[in-house]
Design a protein around this motif. Structure first.
Motif, PDB file in Angstrom:
ATOM      1  N   ILE A  55      21.216 -10.479  15.917  1.00 18.12           N
ATOM      2  CA  ILE A  55      19.899 -11.002  16.314  1.00 18.12           C
ATOM      3  C   ILE A  55      19.446 -12.151  15.417  1.00 18.12           C
ATOM      4  N   HIS A  56      20.164 -12.415  14.312  1.00 14.84           N
ATOM      5  CA  HIS A  56      19.750 -13.468  13.380  1.00 14.84           C
ATOM      6  C   HIS A  56      20.819 -14.552  13.280  1.00 14.84           C
TER       7      HIS A  56
ATOM      8  N   GLY B 202      18.003 -12.314  20.401  1.00 11.81           N
ATOM      9  CA  GLY B 202      18.212 -12.854  19.061  1.00 11.81           C
ATOM     10  C   GLY B 202      17.803 -14.306  18.965  1.00 11.81           C
TER      11      GLY B 202
ATOM     12  N   GLY C 282      21.866 -16.014  21.747  1.00 11.24           N
ATOM     13  CA  GLY C 282      20.624 -15.245  21.652  1.00 11.24           C
ATOM     14  C   GLY C 282      20.145 -14.708  22.980  1.00 11.24           C
TER      15      GLY C 282
END
Length: 761
Positions: free
Chosen positions: A386-387, A523, A499
């Motif tokens: 997610i990052h 993300g 994402g």
């Protein structure tokens, strides 16, 4: 025991069965009897799913053949009088004519249902409209549910919300002038429901979440005093925002219960719970009906436990709003990996979450299920996927300079006019052209690996070449490539951004038979490579006329997705804007000098209360400007907006600083344009001159008349000519004829201006 229920369930079917049946009926491939049978099958399936999930009542009345507002009008007999139908004898063909129009009738106007992406049909209020009763479809559905052994709760759109969401057409000064007739119509309906032995009626009044003036607020008490006098117990349902400012009013109404949206507005609970009437049901909407993430069951239970201690059996548990706004069943899904799937809940899974909360309150908690839900949420927030450090670093470098074009509009537009040398009233389209069966089949075959990539590219290029050729033959001034390669204006871009995740069967109804598959933003959003440049470069190589590059804007990419809830929406919008800024720059470098960044969802994202507008509008405008501002003055930025009321946010639309805006106006007969004139909107405008959602082909004279109205608002030098929206859903024959007529209308207007100038000289 705690009562579990829902406010509504998706009606299209997990495999879009209703959509395909509607369209088959419109093509005369099945009969009305066939269509009704498919609707009955879907209703029975959905009721059984509710019953199997432990709902104490199934919800009846949430099914609609096209739209719940139109179905409410049909039930009450308050359909548009211009169509001269007999309400009690309404056929499905009549019903669909109101929704879609035909060769002789305009379709009803369509706009967004509050701040959702669901489009409803706008009631037409005239002095001669009646509420004397219409079709018996609701009572047929009640009989079906009872025959299947279900305890039923009927849902209706409330009279004040129905009046508020309509538009005055003639003979009235205020929608509330119709309130006595509407109340009488609802009284008759509620008496029939009481006579039928209905246990509960849910009456939805979501306008309580809006900023209501004194006249609307004052209408609630007498309305519900009249309705409750001879009716089943009423559950008054509010949702989408905080209604605590109406706490005293809600406490005073003679209703048996009130539903609160405790997902969108948990802060309202303390205010409303104070002085809660001793005999009043509280329906607590603690499971999110607007998003697809698994519920935080521990947090929901922490909210519910003190309520249960205080209210006992007077506490009901529900989703925050109707589940119409989420996909039907996650178990149908095959496109997501196991990790992502474990983070999600669709409508059927949300039923299970409500059941789990009910069991916990009633002393029979499913410890394993709570533990699994807790683990899934923790795993989601800790997942490295997610990052993205590249995105986080770039966000830190965002400055105000990224939002600024090189020069103000009045200087840019002169350079653009010199570059393009377009005629007065330039003609263009919004972007998409008909998506034929051959296009859809090729795209599907390529997706499943049955069509080689190079063969797919060749077929799409052939489609683009054909679209460009036909536009030149029609005489359009600014062309588009037709978007043959795109499945959906959001999904297409999201599939190529990091994402985003995509489902195979996560369909949600947008309107009628139009279903969308909203992406899931899980993300940080990042563009790894160019998305549209190759297609646009190829299209531009086929013509000497300007070719618009076509992109979906950051706010629409956000609004038409299921958005992560672990960071502010503004942050996610900014991430998308930066990705699109890169795409805009690449298009410009490839020689594309007109770039359209569509924002049809810009108004949709507006909070329901004016006090919350500035914060949203500030970041929404900023996101758009960041996506668009990195180009030279002579590059022309277009945007498109449709099916919403824009007049109350015109200063912010102007602040977006697009060189050209195209807007939908034909269904309102250019009424939406009045605000742009009163505001003196400073940039170029293309008001839509024909409704692309109706099967009728507008004539030259009709479009010329609309353009004359537009000339009364917009200076000739800033007036563009275009349809209301994209042409994806239309057939080629009607598209060609409609655009032919549109070009002729623009030519006729140019001749009128030339004649006026000659006469003046």
């Amino acid at each position: 025991m705690t009562t579990a229920h829902i406010l509504g369930f998706p009606r299209i079917g997990a495999q879009r069965e209703l959509k395909f049946a509607q369209e088959a009926f419109w093509r005369d491939e099945i009969t009305e009897t066939d269509l009704r049978g498919i609707g009955q099958t879907l209703r029975q399936r959905h009721w059984q799913q509710q019953a199997d999930a432990g709902m104490n009542m199934v919800t009846v009345g949430d099914f609609a053949w096209y739209d719940q507002v139109l179905s409410t009008l049909a039930l009450l007999g308050a359909t548009p009088t211009r169509l001269k139908t007999v309400p009690s004898q309404l056929t499905l063909s009549d019903y669909f004519t109101m929704a879609r129009g035909d060769t002789t009738h305009f379709a009803m106007e369509m706009t967004k249902w509050f701040d959702t992406n669901y489009h409803y049909l706008v009631p037409e209020w005239t002095a001669d409209v009646r509420f004397d009763g219409g079709v018996d479809w609701l009572f047929d559905e009640i009989a079906e549910a009872r025959a299947a052994g279900h305890r039923t709760k009927v849902v209706l759109i409330g009279p004040l919300t129905l009046l508020h969401r309509g538009k005055i057409k003639s003979g009235l000064t205020h929608a509330l002038d119709l309130l006595p007739a509407a109340v009488a119509g609802y009284q008759g309906l509620l008496k029939r429901l009481q006579y039928a032995g209905i246990d509960w009626v849910q009456i939805d009044e979501p306008i309580l979440a809006l900023d209501l003036d004194a006249r609307w607020r004052a209408a609630f008490a007498p309305t519900y005093q009249a309705l409750a006098a001879d009716a089943p117990p009423i559950l008054l349902a509010t949702y989408f925002d905080d209604v605590s400012e109406h706490a005293a009013l809600l406490h005073s109404l003679p209703v048996a219960g009130v539903h609160l949206d405790l997902v969108r507005a948990p802060q309202q609970l303390d205010t409303l719970l104070a002085d809660w009437p001793a005999d009043r049901i509280l329906s607590a909407g603690v499971v999110d009906g607007r998003n697809v993430w698994r519920a935080d069951l521990d947090a929901a239970l922490a909210t519910l436990t003190p309520l249960h201690d205080k209210l006992g059996e007077r506490l009901w548990i529900a989703a925050s709003c109707s589940l119409l706004h989420v996909p039907t069943d996650l178990d149908q899904e095959s496109a997501l990996d196991a990790e992502l799937t474990s983070w999600l809940a669709f409508a059927v899974q949300k039923l299970a979450e409500i059941r789990l909360l009910k069991g916990a309150l009633d002393g029979a908690p499913d410890v394993d299920a709570f533990h699994a839900a807790r683990q899934a949420r923790q795993a989601r927030f800790m997942s490295p996927r997610i990052h993205n450090q590249l995105v986080q670093k770039r966000l830190q470098g965002v400055s105000e300079a990224l939002t600024q074009r090189q020069s103000p509009f009045n200087q840019r537009i002169e350079q653009q006019r010199a570059r393009w040398q377009l005629p007065l009233f330039p003609t263009t389209t919004i972007g998409s052209f008909p998506q034929t069966a051959a296009i859809r089949q090729a795209r599907a075959a390529h997706k499943r690996g049955a069509l080689a990539h190079l063969d797919y590219l060749e077929q799409m290029r052939a489609e683009i070449s054909s679209v460009v050729e036909q536009q030149e033959q029609l005489g359009l001034d600014v062309l588009v490539h037709g978007e043959a390669e795109r499945n959906d204006m959001v999904e297409y871009f999201g599939e190529q951004l990091w994402g985003y995740a995509f489902t195979q069967h996560g369909w949600v109804q947008s309107y009628g038979s139009r279903c969308v598959k909203p992406p899931i933003i899980y993300g940080d959003v990042y563009r790894p490579e160019a998305i549209t440049v190759g297609w646009s470069r190829y299209a531009q190589s086929l013509t000497l006329k300007p070719m618009k590059g076509m992109l979906t804007g950051p706010v629409t990419m956000l609004q038409w997705s299921f958005v992560r809830d672990d960071q502010p929406r503004a942050t996610t919008a900014l991430q998308i804007a930066l990705a699109l800024r890169d795409e805009v720059g690449d298009l410009e470098q490839a020689g594309i000098g007109m770039i359209q960044i569509d924002e049809p969802a810009f108004r949709e994202g507006l909070p329901l209360k004016a006090r919350d507008w500035p914060a949203y509008l500030d970041w929404a405008v900023k996101a758009f400007r960041i996506s668009a501002a990195g180009v030279a003055d002579q590059t022309q930025i277009h945007t498109h907006m449709c099916y919403a009321e824009f007049n109350d946010i015109l200063p912010w639309i102007a602040a977006m600083d697009a060189d050209v805006i195209t807007i939908e106006t034909s269904r309102s007969d250019m009424e939406l344009l009045d605000g742009f004139g009163a505001f003196a909107y400073p940039n170029d405008i293309g008001p839509g001159v024909y409704d692309i959602h109706a099967p009728r082909i507008p004539q030259v004279e009709e479009m010329t008349r609309l353009l004359r109205k537009a000339r009364g608002v917009i200076p000739d030098a800033r007036l563009w000519v275009n349809p209301d929206c994209g042409l994806k859903t239309r057939s080629w024959p009607e598209t060609q004829q409609a655009l032919h007529n549109m070009v002729r209308a623009a030519q006729a207007l140019r001749q009128e201006v030339a004649a006026q100038e000659t006469g003046a000289s």
